[in-house]
Design a protein around this motif. Structure first.
Motif, short mmCIF file in Angstrom:
data_model
loop_
_atom_site.label_atom_id
_atom_site.label_comp_id
_atom_site.label_asym_id
_atom_site.label_seq_id
_atom_site.Cartn_x
_atom_site.Cartn_y
_atom_site.Cartn_z
N SER A 60 0.82 -1.20 0.00
CA SER A 60 0.00 0.00 0.00
C SER A 60 0.87 1.26 0.00
CB SER A 60 -0.93 -0.02 1.22
OG SER A 60 -1.74 1.12 1.27
N VAL A 61 1.88 1.28 0.84
CA VAL A 61 2.80 2.42 0.91
C VAL A 61 3.56 2.58 -0.39
CG1 VAL A 61 4.90 3.28 2.03
CG2 VAL A 61 3.02 2.40 3.42
N HIS A 62 4.01 1.46 -0.96
CA HIS A 62 4.79 1.50 -2.19
C HIS A 62 4.01 2.15 -3.32
CE1 HIS A 62 7.77 0.23 -5.18
NE2 HIS A 62 6.73 -0.09 -5.94
N LEU A 63 2.73 1.80 -3.46
CA LEU A 63 1.92 2.37 -4.53
C LEU A 63 1.74 3.87 -4.35
CD1 LEU A 63 -0.80 -0.37 -5.13
CD2 LEU A 63 0.94 0.41 -6.74
N VAL A 64 1.57 4.33 -3.12
CA VAL A 64 1.45 5.78 -2.89
C VAL A 64 2.76 6.48 -3.22
CG1 VAL A 64 1.11 7.57 -1.14
CG2 VAL A 64 -0.43 5.59 -1.23
N ARG A 65 3.88 5.90 -2.82
CA ARG A 65 5.18 6.50 -3.16
C ARG A 65 5.37 6.55 -4.67
NH1 ARG A 65 8.31 7.93 0.86
NH2 ARG A 65 8.39 6.77 2.84
N THR A 66 4.88 5.55 -5.37
CA THR A 66 5.03 5.49 -6.82
C THR A 66 4.17 6.54 -7.52
OG1 THR A 66 5.56 3.13 -6.78
CG2 THR A 66 4.77 4.03 -8.87
#
Length: 219
Positions: A21-27
């Motif tokens: 979930s965090v990775h997608l927001v950072r992306t």
């Protein structure tokens, strides 16, 4: 210009969904601040960690306690959970609802949340829409604190998003629950709403779909 804060409320569990979930927001939202309140994860890169001590006497109050604690430090934030997955283009300012808070005989904790929230809103002459669609949403910390001072949330089950968006004049759109157990349904929700929420952990097909979204390396 202040950066947008994405705030995850995390009560210790498997970190897999949280990392994804965090990775997608950072992306897809690279200029944002990644904040987390609750238990501290081991293998997730967080910009702002907010520890807290639980207030309240029931399990359901733990999340509310964490959100209110973070609200003291974050003026505006997008409220997230570890099972929410985002792409670009999501409208954080329009609250999604899935009908009305149905007032039925209490049967389980969720139904008690529905009944208590509806009774509170009716008592104050407010609408009673059900905003529990498992979507991220823009919250003003000060406004949330002021509202929850009127709610006996420490001892009573409640729905924090339905209380907040019925209480304040927020743009809304009738929708559906964005929670799904399958990759096929997740893809459809992603195309329509730019967001979906996983149901009961990550099944193989759902896990594979998330991997395809922006090369989600944590999966």
């Amino acid at each position: 210009m202040n950066k947008q804060i994405f705030l995850w409320v995390w009560i210790k569990s498997d970190e897999l969904e949280l990392r994804s979930s965090v990775h997608l927001v950072r992306t897809h939202y690279p200029d944002s601040v990644i904040a987390l309140v609750g238990d501290k994860p081991v293998n997730v890169n967080i910009d702002l960690y907010i520890p807290f001590k639980q207030r309240g006497n029931i399990r359901a109050s733990r999340v509310t306690s964490a959100v209110l604690h973070a609200s003291e430090q974050c003026e505006d934030f997008i409220l997230m959970y570890d099972d929410i997955f985002l792409n670009t283009g999501f409208d954080f300012k329009t609250a999604l609802y899935k009908g009305d808070l149905k007032r039925e005989k209490p049967n389980g904790n969720y139904q008690q949340c529905v009944v208590n929230s509806r009774m509170f809103l009716e008592h104050h002459g407010k609408p009673t829409k059900n905003y529990e669609c498992h979507q991220p949403q823009l919250i003003n910390g000060r406004m949330l604190i002021e509202l929850m001072e009127l709610v006996e949330w420490q001892d009573n089950y409640h729905l924090i998003k339905s209380l907040y968006f019925n209480w304040y004049d927020t743009p809304f759109l009738k929708s559906r629950n964005l929670k799904t157990p399958t990759g096929h349904e997740a893809k459809r929700l992603f195309e329509e709403h730019r967001c979906f929420s996983s149901c009961g952990g990550l099944r193989h097909d759902l896990k594979s779909y998330i991997k395809a979204l922006g090369s989600c390396q944590p999966l």
